[in-house]
Motif scaffolding. Structure first.
Motif, short mmCIF file in Angstrom:
data_model
loop_
_atom_site.label_atom_id
_atom_site.label_comp_id
_atom_site.label_asym_id
_atom_site.label_seq_id
_atom_site.Cartn_x
_atom_site.Cartn_y
_atom_site.Cartn_z
N ILE A 158 -7.90 1.80 -10.80
CA ILE A 158 -6.90 0.73 -10.79
C ILE A 158 -5.56 1.43 -11.01
CG2 ILE A 158 -5.99 -1.30 -11.95
CD1 ILE A 158 -8.77 -2.06 -12.82
N GLY A 159 -4.82 1.66 -9.94
CA GLY A 159 -3.57 2.40 -10.04
C GLY A 159 -3.82 3.77 -10.63
N PRO A 160 -3.14 4.13 -11.73
CA PRO A 160 -3.32 5.45 -12.31
C PRO A 160 -4.56 5.57 -13.20
CG PRO A 160 -1.73 4.22 -13.59
CD PRO A 160 -2.09 3.34 -12.42
N THR A 161 -5.30 4.48 -13.35
CA THR A 161 -6.41 4.43 -14.31
C THR A 161 -7.75 4.65 -13.64
OG1 THR A 161 -5.19 2.87 -15.71
CG2 THR A 161 -7.58 2.97 -16.01
N GLN A 162 -8.53 5.58 -14.19
CA GLN A 162 -9.91 5.78 -13.76
C GLN A 162 -10.78 4.81 -14.55
OE1 GLN A 162 -11.00 8.17 -11.44
NE2 GLN A 162 -13.01 7.22 -11.56
N VAL A 163 -11.40 3.87 -13.85
CA VAL A 163 -12.30 2.91 -14.49
C VAL A 163 -13.71 3.51 -14.49
CG1 VAL A 163 -13.24 0.57 -14.46
CG2 VAL A 163 -10.87 0.99 -13.73
N VAL A 164 -14.29 3.64 -15.68
CA VAL A 164 -15.62 4.23 -15.84
C VAL A 164 -16.55 3.13 -16.34
CG1 VAL A 164 -17.00 5.99 -17.01
CG2 VAL A 164 -14.63 6.48 -16.34
N CYS A 165 -17.37 2.60 -15.43
CA CYS A 165 -18.37 1.59 -15.77
C CYS A 165 -19.67 2.32 -16.12
CB CYS A 165 -18.61 0.64 -14.61
SG CYS A 165 -17.09 -0.11 -13.97
N LEU A 166 -20.27 1.96 -17.25
CA LEU A 166 -21.36 2.73 -17.81
C LEU A 166 -22.67 1.94 -17.87
CD1 LEU A 166 -19.10 4.03 -20.65
CD2 LEU A 166 -20.25 5.57 -19.05
N ALA A 167 -23.75 2.59 -17.46
CA ALA A 167 -25.09 2.02 -17.59
C ALA A 167 -25.60 2.21 -19.01
CB ALA A 167 -26.02 2.69 -16.59
N LYS A 168 -26.82 1.77 -19.28
CA LYS A 168 -27.48 2.07 -20.54
C LYS A 168 -27.80 3.57 -20.58
CE LYS A 168 -30.66 -1.15 -20.04
NZ LYS A 168 -31.81 -2.04 -20.33
N PRO A 169 -27.51 4.25 -21.68
CA PRO A 169 -27.76 5.69 -21.72
C PRO A 169 -29.25 6.03 -21.59
CG PRO A 169 -26.29 5.02 -23.50
CD PRO A 169 -26.84 3.77 -22.90
N ARG A 170 -29.53 6.97 -20.72
CA ARG A 170 -30.88 7.54 -20.59
C ARG A 170 -30.77 8.78 -19.70
NH1 ARG A 170 -33.62 5.54 -15.78
NH2 ARG A 170 -32.26 4.10 -14.66
N ASN A 171 -31.76 9.64 -19.85
CA ASN A 171 -31.80 10.87 -19.07
C ASN A 171 -33.05 10.86 -18.22
OD1 ASN A 171 -31.00 13.43 -18.20
ND2 ASN A 171 -32.29 14.44 -19.72
N THR A 172 -32.88 11.06 -16.91
CA THR A 172 -34.01 11.13 -16.00
C THR A 172 -34.01 12.51 -15.34
OG1 THR A 172 -32.75 10.25 -14.13
CG2 THR A 172 -33.86 8.65 -15.55
N PRO A 173 -35.11 12.91 -14.71
CA PRO A 173 -35.16 14.24 -14.10
C PRO A 173 -34.06 14.50 -13.07
CG PRO A 173 -37.36 13.31 -14.25
CD PRO A 173 -36.41 12.22 -14.64
#
Length: 273
Positions: free
Chosen positions: A237-252
């Protein structure tokens, strides 16, 4: 790392111990699954090295026990105490201090009684709204989600647990005014819901809040982190990086719901992944 509070339940202006250059992690909705979070943070450290702190975008469900969990709004089949008592006891180690806002599934009655500050050893609730500096990273934040029935009333109505899950227009306006006089501006804005016009849900329906989009346009943070929708996406959004985040987890194949960012000594902020 002591907090200097200046707003407590309604948010406010406070400062934390600062450092020169800072690497930190942004995480999505934990929903009480702190053992999974710890594994995901370990995976992130393995890829990008150690970081100074972790910033969570709501729906953390840091229930210290049964009484806290009773204040979480949601279907009974999803409600649980979760792993947080093991975090508080030192049995689950996150490896860095955790700072969190609240979403729409958090123990608001207990949070509001306690006020902003240390929630458990190594864990801090930022509050309803405000701006804080964590290791020279200026963080603006707003807990809760929007409701036309409650957010636009003349005064906040928080007579029950459900009403506590909503932010109020007065809080958003106070945050905007505070940001204008905050030295250095806002590096990271953290909200639970997405700003509008950045994406759709899994059914292809546009999601997000136009008030939060306007907040991002007004504050012009370098990064706007949010959770709520449970999947990862990055847009601008303009100069802003929007970071939408899922539920944390680690997969292979990949790491979900954890993004590492770094602020250099000149104030530049970049997303590492």
């Amino acid at each position: 790392m002591p907090l200097k509070l200046g707003g407590c339940q309604r948010g406010g202006l406070f400062s934390l111990t600062e450092a020169m250059g800072t690497k930190f992690a942004l995480v999505g909705d934990i929903h009480g699954n702190f053992e999974v979070l710890a594994e995901a943070l370990d995976a992130a450290r393995g890829r990008w090295g150690a970081f100074e702190f972790v910033l969570a975008a709501g729906d953390v469900e840091p229930n210290r026990g049964h009484d806290d969990h009773l204040g979480v709004v949601g279907p009974s089949r999803y409600r649980k105490v979760g792993d947080f008592p093991r975090v508080a006891a030192g049995e689950i180690v996150l490896g860095a201090p955790l700072y969190f806002i609240a979403g729409n599934h958090d123990p608001y009655p207990a949070l509001d009684r306690a006020g902003a500050g240390e929630w458990a050893p190594g864990v801090w609730w930022l509050g309803r709204w405000g701006i804080t500096t964590i290791h020279k990273v200026n963080v603006g934040f707003l807990s809760g989600i929007y409701s036309p029935k409650y957010s636009d009333t003349p005064e906040p109505e928080r007579n029950n647990a459900k009403q506590r899950t909503y932010w109020h227009r007065s809080e958003l306006e106070q945050l905007t005014r505070t940001a204008r006089r905050y030295h250095g501006g806002v590096d990271v804005l953290v909200t639970h819901d997405w700003p509008s016009d950045v994406g759709t849900n899994k059914a292809g329906i546009p999601v997000g809040d136009p008030y939060l989009r306007q907040l991002a346009l007004n504050l012009r943070p370098k990064v706007h982190a949010c959770g709520h929708m449970h999947y990862d996406q990055q847009v601008r959004i303009g100069p802003t990086q929007v970071v939408c985040l899922a539920k944390p987890r680690n997969t292979p194949d990949r790491l979900h719901g954890v993004v590492v960012a770094e602020r250099d000594r000149r104030g530049n902020l970049r997303i590492l992944a």
